[in-house]
Design a protein around this motif. Structure first.
Motif, PDB file in Angstrom:
ATOM      1  N   ASP A  19       0.857  -1.189   0.000  1.00 37.93           N
ATOM      2  CA  ASP A  19       0.000   0.000   0.000  1.00 37.93           C
ATOM      3  C   ASP A  19       0.893   1.239   0.000  1.00 37.93           C
ATOM      4  O   ASP A  19       1.535   1.535   1.005  1.00 37.93           O
ATOM      5  N   THR A  21       1.426   5.408  -0.594  1.00 39.89           N
ATOM      6  CA  THR A  21       0.734   6.696  -0.649  1.00 39.89           C
ATOM      7  C   THR A  21       1.042   7.359  -1.988  1.00 39.89           C
ATOM      8  O   THR A  21       1.939   6.922  -2.725  1.00 39.89           O
ATOM      9  N   THR A  22       0.334   8.434  -2.293  1.00 40.33           N
ATOM     10  CA  THR A  22       0.566   9.166  -3.541  1.00 40.33           C
ATOM     11  C   THR A  22       1.991   9.707  -3.586  1.00 40.33           C
ATOM     12  O   THR A  22       2.645   9.650  -4.626  1.00 40.33           O
ATOM     13  N   ASP A  23       2.484  10.207  -2.453  1.00 43.78           N
ATOM     14  CA  ASP A  23       3.864  10.705  -2.398  1.00 43.78           C
ATOM     15  C   ASP A  23       4.872   9.580  -2.627  1.00 43.78           C
ATOM     16  O   ASP A  23       5.873   9.762  -3.314  1.00 43.78           O
ATOM     17  N   GLU A  24       4.608   8.423  -2.043  1.00 47.92           N
ATOM     18  CA  GLU A  24       5.509   7.287  -2.223  1.00 47.92           C
ATOM     19  C   GLU A  24       5.518   6.815  -3.673  1.00 47.92           C
ATOM     20  O   GLU A  24       6.573   6.456  -4.207  1.00 47.92           O
TER      21      GLU A  24
END
Length: 99
Positions: A19, A21-24
């Motif tokens: 999972d 995040t958008t930043d990741e």
């Protein structure tokens, strides 16, 4: 060679059940594109007369050959034992039970 997209990273993360995040996803996409360009640069200088290697220095096996030498017979091996029966060393049980 096509660049890796954020959609590719999301797809791979989904397959790996990670999972992100958008930043990741954005950071991972940027890093993978950089790696992809570095691989392309290495492929440009790789020539057929240079064999592939896992290490920059040629490594050789430094162990000696396994050559059998003189061995003790059973009586010589058991001669210094503090406790023995006819063919074996005798030791105190360590598991709390005689076996």
């Amino acid at each position: 060679m096509s660049d890796i997209t954020a959609a590719d990273v999301k797809h791979l993360a989904g397959l790996a059940r990670i999972d992100l995040t958008t930043d990741e996803v954005a950071r991972m996409t940027e890093q993978l594109v950089s790696i992809q360009h570095l691989i392309a640069t290495v492929q440009e200088v790789a020539t057929p007369d240079v064999p592939p290697a896992s290490h920059p220095l040629v490594m050789h096996n430094v162990t000696r050959d396994d050559v059998p030498g003189q061995v003790l017979d059973r009586e010589a091996a058991l001669s210094g034992a503090p406790d023995r029966d006819e063919t074996r060393f005798r030791v105190t049980a360590i598991l709390g039970e005689e076996q």
